[in-house]
Design a protein around this motif. Structure first.
Motif, mmCIF file in Angstrom:
data_model
loop_
_atom_site.group_PDB
_atom_site.id
_atom_site.type_symbol
_atom_site.label_atom_id
_atom_site.label_comp_id
_atom_site.label_asym_id
_atom_site.label_seq_id
_atom_site.Cartn_x
_atom_site.Cartn_y
_atom_site.Cartn_z
ATOM 1 N N CYS A 168 -7.291 1.755 -3.855
ATOM 2 C CA CYS A 168 -6.404 1.895 -5.024
ATOM 3 C C CYS A 168 -7.228 2.223 -6.265
ATOM 4 C CB CYS A 168 -5.587 0.630 -5.241
ATOM 5 S SG CYS A 168 -4.299 0.338 -4.012
ATOM 6 N N CYS A 218 -6.967 5.439 2.423
ATOM 7 C CA CYS A 218 -7.139 4.373 1.442
ATOM 8 C C CYS A 218 -8.247 4.747 0.464
ATOM 9 C CB CYS A 218 -7.495 3.072 2.161
ATOM 10 S SG CYS A 218 -8.334 1.845 1.141
ATOM 11 N N ASN A 253 0.756 3.737 -3.287
ATOM 12 C CA ASN A 253 0.057 5.009 -3.117
ATOM 13 C C ASN A 253 0.965 6.186 -2.780
ATOM 14 O OD1 ASN A 253 -2.912 4.283 -3.427
ATOM 15 N ND2 ASN A 253 -2.249 2.748 -1.943
ATOM 16 N N CYS A 260 -3.001 -4.156 -1.803
ATOM 17 C CA CYS A 260 -2.976 -4.977 -0.591
ATOM 18 C C CYS A 260 -3.530 -6.374 -0.845
ATOM 19 C CB CYS A 260 -3.740 -4.284 0.529
ATOM 20 S SG CYS A 260 -5.447 -3.838 0.105
ATOM 21 N N CYS A 276 0.828 -1.206 0.000
ATOM 22 C CA CYS A 276 0.000 0.000 0.000
ATOM 23 C C CYS A 276 0.862 1.256 0.000
ATOM 24 C CB CYS A 276 -0.930 -0.008 1.206
ATOM 25 S SG CYS A 276 -1.982 1.449 1.361
#
Length: 400
Positions: free
Chosen positions: A340, A337, A209, A352, A205
């Motif tokens: 994605c 979050c 990101n 993830c 993650c």
């Protein structure tokens, strides 16, 4: 698949249509029918011609027309966000409600950017790239809220950000502004029995990101808790540095749950965060003022505030980006979050899910009866955290 309704509620942001009628039984606000009662508290009805060819009168044949689809949509938008859709970015920037200190700071920053842009553009010695960069900074400062932009405005701001990165870093990136797909509602399931606490999901993650490396920001938390003592998050170990799985413990992950009724959206004073049609709760980083109201309102600890400008080594930057997802953020804004979005809206699993070595994470379309997540919801004993709050999170837990 039957029975799915007992596990989750689908909220497609539908609205119940209402028509506005006059105070008089004939549908008219004035006239000589004899039954008119004065009531100024009700809004005036939509005017249309009576069956007799008149807009008023007591002939008794007046019929109130039903509001058309487009007319109803425009009225609903106007009721929720007023006249914002008719304002350009400059008006939106300076008409946001703020205290005097914030307003002065924003005005000063804008004037400095504007002065720099004018100085650079007028300078004989400035190169073409410097002038272009100054122009981009000026246009970015006064762009509007992303959700109010037209398709042309969205494409323009994405192109500016791509070009700005190229001018500053001498590197190329790709950035999408992909909208929610039709008939898609994303959902997530977490198998507590399979999670072994490896944290591969957390690392994936962070890399996917473009999260800050200096502050060790993490959108995902893996909680190590003792067997037989239930979910005691206040006593859980979220930063363990020992071999896993530890004997006598189990592991449980949390992140943004992308609620159907997100309290974080309700408290945002500038509408910098909202729920998309595919269920993703997103943030316009350039519109966020960093007040952290959303962080306080979230009952799941799903939001993060960056106290410093995120630092990512150039060679580690993920250059496949989305405007509402993993693009580089500035200092002082909220992050979280996004399932994605740059991957999920392209038909891929979030990072993830792909990285989990034990298969504890399941992601899919809740509207697809053949999806794996629908099978889980129909065949496993699932539960959600703090369901009594009515947030309707689209994140379920289960055990084998």
């Amino acid at each position: 698949m039957s029975g799915i309704g007992k596990y989750f509620k689908l909220n497609m942001n539908s609205a119940t249509r209402q028509t506005t009628g006059g105070a008089c039984s004939c549908g008219n606000t004035s006239g000589g029918c004899g039954s008119h009662s004065a009531d100024t508290s009700e809004p005036a009805p939509i005017k249309s011609s009576c069956g007799c060819g008149s807009d008023s009168g007591g002939c008794g044949s007046y019929i109130e027309p039903e509001m058309g689809d487009q007319e109803f949509f425009e009225a609903a938008v106007d009721a929720s966000i007023g006249q914002e859709t008719k304002k350009d970015g400059f008006d939106q920037v300076f008409e946001v409600k703020m205290d005097r200190r914030t307003a002065f700071r924003k005005l000063t920053a804008s004037l400095m950017i504007g002065a720099g842009a004018v100085s650079t553009s007028c300078s004989v010695t400035s190169g073409e790239e410097s002038k272009e960069k100054a122009q981009i900074d000026w246009e970015e400062q006064f762009k509007g809220n992303y959700k109010l932009m037209t398709d042309e405005e969205r494409n323009a701001t994405v192109n500016r950000l791509v070009r700005s990165y190229e001018l500053r870093k001498k590197e190329n990136i790709t950035m999408k502004s992909t909208d929610a797909l039709k008939d898609v509602l994303f959902g997530y399931a977490f198998n507590i029995s399979k999670c072994q606490g490896y944290m591969d999901c957390v690392n994936a993650c962070v890399e996917e990101n473009n999260q800050d490396r200096n502050s060790q920001m993490q959108y995902i938390r893996i909680h190590e808790m003792k067997d037989g003592e239930g979910f005691k998050f206040n006593e859980a170990n979220d930063n363990y540095y020992h071999e896993v799985p530890a004997e006598g413990h189990f592991y449980m992950g949390t992140q943004c749950f992308h609620c159907d009724n997100p309290p974080c959206v309700d408290v945002c004073p500038v509408q910098a965060t909202w729920r998309e049609d595919d269920g993703l709760v997103v943030i316009d980083y350039d519109w966020c003022v960093g007040c952290r109201y959303c962080m306080a309102a979230c009952p799941y600890d799903g939001r993060r505030f960056n106290w410093s400008t995120p630092e990512v080594p150039e060679e580690e930057i993920n250059k496949n980006q989305h405007y509402l997802g993993n693009r580089m953020r500035k200092k002082g804004v909220m992050e979280k979050c996004t399932f994605c979005v740059q991957r999920s809206r392209s038909g891929k699993d979030p990072a993830c899910v792909e990285a989990c070595p034990t298969g504890a994470r399941i992601f899919g379309n809740l509207l697809d009866p053949n999806s794996t997540i629908r099978w889980v919801l129909a065949n496993k004993k699932v539960f959600r955290l703090k369901e009594d709050l009515g947030t309707e999170p689209k994140f379920w837990y289960f055990m084998d």
